[in-house]
Design an enzyme around this catalytic site. Sequence first.
Site, PDB file in Angstrom:
ATOM      1  CG  HIS A 136       2.586 -10.986  16.600  1.00 22.21           C
ATOM      2  ND1 HIS A 136       3.802 -10.666  16.049  1.00 22.21           N
ATOM      3  CD2 HIS A 136       1.734 -10.007  16.213  1.00 22.21           C
ATOM      4  CE1 HIS A 136       3.701  -9.534  15.368  1.00 22.21           C
ATOM      5  NE2 HIS A 136       2.459  -9.106  15.442  1.00 22.21           N
TER       6      HIS A 136
ATOM      7  CD  GLU B 277      -0.979  -4.580  11.735  1.00 26.02           C
ATOM      8  OE1 GLU B 277      -0.744  -4.500  12.940  1.00 26.02           O
ATOM      9  OE2 GLU B 277      -0.973  -5.653  11.110  1.00 26.02           O
TER      10      GLU B 277
ATOM     11  CG  ASP C 147       2.767  -3.904  13.523  1.00 23.26           C
ATOM     12  OD1 ASP C 147       4.005  -3.942  13.646  1.00 23.26           O
ATOM     13  OD2 ASP C 147       2.053  -4.898  13.681  1.00 23.26           O
TER      14      ASP C 147
HETATM   15  C1  3PY Z   1      -0.691  -3.875  16.529  1.00 25.10           C
HETATM   16  O1  3PY Z   1      -0.870  -3.034  17.419  1.00 25.10           O
HETATM   17  O2  3PY Z   1       0.219  -3.800  15.679  1.00 25.10           O
HETATM   18  C2  3PY Z   1      -1.567  -5.003  16.456  1.00 25.10           C
HETATM   19  O3  3PY Z   1      -1.520  -5.743  15.521  1.00 25.10           O
HETATM   20  C3  3PY Z   1      -2.502  -5.196  17.591  1.00 25.10           C
HETATM   21  O4  3PY Z   1      -3.328  -6.213  17.410  1.00 25.10           O
HETATM   22 MG    MG Z   2       0.247  -5.574  14.408  1.00 27.60          MG
END
Ligand code: 3PY
Ligand code: MG
Length: 263
Positions: free
Chosen positions: A46, A150, A176
């Site tokens: 990101h 995630e 995510d």
């Molecule tokens: C998320 O929460 O999607 C992440 O990738 C956190 O690092």
């Molecule tokens: Mg993430």
Amino acid sequence: MKQNDLKERLARGETVFGMFLNTGDPILAEIAALSGLDMIVIDSEHGPTGVLENLPLIQAAELRGAVPIVRVPNKQSDTILKMLDIGAHGILVPRVNTPEEARQVVKAARYFPEGERGVASARASDYGFTRLTDYFGLANHRNLIAVQCEDVACLPHLDEIASIDGIDVIFIGPYDLSSTMGAPGQVSYEAIQDTVAAVLEAVHRHGKAAGIFTKDPAEARFYAQLGIQFIIVGTDIQTFAGTCRNLVHVLRTPSSETDSKEA
Ligand code: 3PY
Ligand code: MG
């Protein structure tokens, strides 16, 4: 070749803490390392930085005593290779949903016989000053591989992913994950506790560690008490933004109000 004891500490049951670095600023990497955080996690998923920008961030973290890990932007083997060749001590790989994907990550990140990482004399091998025959084993031993759970699609495969040699950490990404659960932004423990329990169960069965991201230090401590050992708390941007917000709040609040609150 610079070593670290992160994996040994995880194996001993210790908890390690880090922060995401999303600005790409080596000074902030140094400050975060000097603060006593165990690791700096450079966020190339990101954050804005690529291979060349990550090099001084890794150097800064090493110089100041924190373990530099890179969150790679994708699972491609050439991406993983470049981040390791510039000297990352580990990788955090987003959205790894299947055992096949996890095996590909290990193949890309580990040298023969544990994987198929491509060989070159790069910064990672001290530009050739570490003998190549020693280096392969040292790199395989030191470099940490964390894969992110995630997406609800990873849930049926947790046990198999945790069983794969070379996978050190299964790391929960609450943001995510919550989106794929149909409740974007609902990232509290209550909202994701089934996943937390399932990841803990899988990693404990296979002698691996669980990881998670939270913005909240109190929640980080709570997760540590639950047995999550690899915890990333906030980002450099979030930390600076919070400090500025508080500063402006104090500066702009009429003194009678702050006085009465302080009293
Ligand atoms: C998320 O929460 O999607 C992440 O990738 C956190 O690092
Ligand atoms: Mg993430």
